[in-house]
Design an enzyme around this catalytic site. Structure first.
Site, PDB file in Angstrom:
ATOM      1  N   GLU A 162       0.856  -1.289   0.182  1.00 10.92           N
ATOM      2  CA  GLU A 162      -0.023  -0.125  -0.243  1.00 10.92           C
ATOM      3  C   GLU A 162       0.982   1.111   0.023  1.00 10.92           C
ATOM      4  O   GLU A 162       0.379   2.277   0.365  1.00 10.92           O
ATOM      5  CB  GLU A 162      -0.888  -0.008   1.154  1.00 10.92           C
ATOM      6  CG  GLU A 162      -1.483  -1.377   1.294  1.00 10.92           C
ATOM      7  CD  GLU A 162      -2.733  -1.709   0.264  1.00 10.92           C
ATOM      8  OE1 GLU A 162      -2.582  -0.752  -0.604  1.00 10.92           O
ATOM      9  OE2 GLU A 162      -3.143  -3.079   0.551  1.00 10.92           O
TER      10      GLU A 162
ATOM     11  N   GLY B 270     -11.743   4.697 -19.672  1.00 13.84           N
ATOM     12  CA  GLY B 270     -13.012   4.986 -19.609  1.00 13.84           C
ATOM     13  C   GLY B 270     -13.603   5.451 -21.190  1.00 13.84           C
ATOM     14  O   GLY B 270     -14.623   5.914 -21.235  1.00 13.84           O
TER      15      GLY B 270
ATOM     16  N   ASP C 263      -1.229  -0.587 -10.725  1.00 10.94           N
ATOM     17  CA  ASP C 263      -1.449  -1.964 -10.481  1.00 10.94           C
ATOM     18  C   ASP C 263      -1.421  -2.944 -11.665  1.00 10.94           C
ATOM     19  O   ASP C 263      -1.801  -2.318 -12.748  1.00 10.94           O
ATOM     20  CB  ASP C 263      -2.681  -2.324 -10.023  1.00 10.94           C
ATOM     21  CG  ASP C 263      -2.940  -1.734  -8.391  1.00 10.94           C
ATOM     22  OD1 ASP C 263      -1.907  -1.966  -7.695  1.00 10.94           O
ATOM     23  OD2 ASP C 263      -4.070  -1.345  -7.874  1.00 10.94           O
TER      24      ASP C 263
END
Length: 523
Positions: A201, A264, A340
């Site tokens: 994290e 998107g 990621d």
């Protein structure tokens, strides 16, 4: 190279963070092993394909790839390998069903027969390719493939602690143990001990650099705000020689932003719209506010054109950022885009193609691409810095893992760790009293294994984000129960029962086979 643009100052680095929690034997759908197999098929296989293709062209220093020990364990695990092979075969069957459909089967125009047949034919060809690749390259696990990429210097490997704990909240002894065992695990799998880590994290607490230095870690990743947004150079932390590198948010968010990121775009495959009969995703985004039942069929040519546009946009963004940051600091700057790994293919289907094209286009545009180690070697390091307590989570602090919403998990973790350490300490002390060195202690090993799975940072993250929160709480409490059950039997002198319990839990949670409780730092 002929036609290449004028070089710009500085260095650009892609950092990819590959992580999933331990999923084998713990549910299948909608959360569980399916998550592993989807990511493996959609992200890990295509990423390796891209890196191998570029490496075959003698391209080096392409990306800095973080692979957490828990992902590495699953990519090597015989049960997971068999499960992945079955999943790929099932994917091919579902694609074949789509290719021969005669009736509408989903909520959108993309599930109309003709559109679904075209999509199914393409999907079946893709499944055939991945099955062939898996059977020839992956059947002995992921480690040989990644080791080859490290050997030819296509990638730099980043490691991390076992089971991905949120380190700032972890007992210091278990924190040290998890990190050292995680680095050793990578060394065994890849024949390379990572010099750097992706801290789980990107979490940091003051003083952790001392622990890193003691473990042989020379550099680690933080989020941009941890360096007050000044990420143009790596920074030694405190009085140590350990360097923190920060994610450049201006460049990283160009790709992965909820409001304006590339995935998107209307032409790209929609992640959320399924064909109900086959479980495939045959629609394109179409529009940000378009409901699933109105999504248009996926068009690969339209998507490819969008990829080319986003490649050009990203390359221009990186060039401008390097030029601007170099001018600002008065020396060549370092720009890091970090994501990621699962973004590339799993969340964003076109991501691997985009990545391959970007890695070709950047050098042509005069941008030097290199790894974090390249940045250290070439002196992209500034003045020392004192880092604040931080993470890459919401608010860039610890609230996701320590806030009121997960206070019960924080208490659970503290209780389980205390139980585990006290039990293991007594067992080790008892063994030492009989004469050292003693043999491996299977029961103590499993207690620590279940404890590390309990304190995985994934569970509070999933609860705080309300993403399969019930599953996350179930998993945390399941591993806590396993720890307590084995520890109670051992502490009360029921050694044979403790061994039987440890064996039973190990059948589900047998990862990190080299984990050795005898290496737990002393109290």
């Amino acid at each position: 190279m002929s036609g290449a643009a004028e070089p710009v100052p500085g260095l650009f680095t892609f950092v990819l963070h590959t992580h999933l929690p331990w999923l084998a034997h713990h549910g299948r759908w909608p959360v569980g092993e399916e998550w592993l197999y989807q990511s493996w098929s959609a992200a890990y296989l295509p990423l390796v394909r891209v890196l191998r293709t570029l490496a075959d062209e003698d391209r080096q220093h392409l990306v800095t790839l973080g692979v957490t020990p828990v992902v590495a364990a699953q990519l090597d695990d015989p049960y997971c390998l068999q499960g992945m092979h079955h999943w790929l075969a099932n994917w091919r069957l579902r694609a074949g069903e789509a290719a021969t459909t005669r009736t509408p089967s989903g909520p959108s125009p993309a599930s109309e027969p003709e559109a679904l047949r075209r999509f199914g034919s393409r999907e079946r060809a893709e499944a055939d390719r991945e099955l062939a690749e898996f059977e020839t390259l992956w059947r002995h696990g992921g480690s040989p493939i990644l080791r080859e990429l490290i050997d030819v210097r296509a990638i730099e490997l980043l490691g991390g602690p076992l089971a991905h704990p949120f380190q700032p909240l972890l007992n210091l002894r278990l924190r040290e143990f998890a990190l050292r065992e995680g680095l050793a695990d990578a060394d065994q799998r890849f024949a390379h001990r990572p010099a750097g880590i992706w801290a789980p994290e990107c979490a940091y607490a003051p003083g952790m650099e001392t622990d890193y230095a003691a473990a042989g870690v020379g550099h680690f990743m933080v989020d941009g705000p941890s360096l007050h947004g000044d990420t143009a150079l790596g920074r030694p932390v405190g009085d140590s020689d350990v360097v923190a590198f920060g994610r450049d948010l201006a460049v990283s968010y160009r790709v992965w932003s909820p409001k304006s990121g590339y995935p998107g775009h209307a032409a790209y495959r929609d992640f959320h719209t399924y064909d109900h009969a086959t479980g495939l995703k045959p629609a394109r985004v179409t529009g940000r506010n378009v409901p699933s039942e109105a999504k248009a069929p996926y068009d690969p040519e339209r998507a490819a054109a969008a990829v080319d546009g986003h490649v050009a946009d990203f390359v221009a963004t990186v060039r401008d950022r390097l030029i601007g940051e170099s001018a600002r600091i008065g020396r060549p700057a370092h720009v890091i885009a970090a994501f990621d790994t699962e973004l590339f293919g799993h969340w964003w289907y076109e991501g691997p193609l985009w990545l391959e094209k970007v890695l070709r286009a950047l050098p042509e545009a005069g941008v030097r691409v290199g790894t974090l180690t390249d940045a250290l070697t070439d002196g992209y390091v500034g003045a020392p810095v004192q880092l604040p307590p931080s993470s890459w989570g919401s608010g860039k602090d610890w609230q996701v893992w320590a806030g009121d919403q997960v206070a019960d998990l924080v208490r659970l973790n503290a209780e389980v760790v205390d139980t585990a350490l006290s039990t293991v300490d007594k067992a080790l002390a008892h063994a030492a009293a009989r004469g050292a060195p003693g043999p491996r202690m299977f029961v103590a090993d499993q207690i620590l294994r279940e404890t590390l799975l309990t304190v995985s940072s994934d569970w509070p993250f999933m609860v705080s984000k309300d993403s399969a929160a019930d599953y996350a709480r179930y998993r945390a409490h399941l591993h806590a129960h396993a720890t307590r059950e084995i520890a109670d039997a051992l502490a009360s002198g029921r050694v044979e029962q403790a061994h039987r319990l440890a064996q039973g839990w190990n059948r589900a949670d047998g990862l990190f086979g080299a984990l050795d409780a005898r290496r737990l730092p002393g109290a």
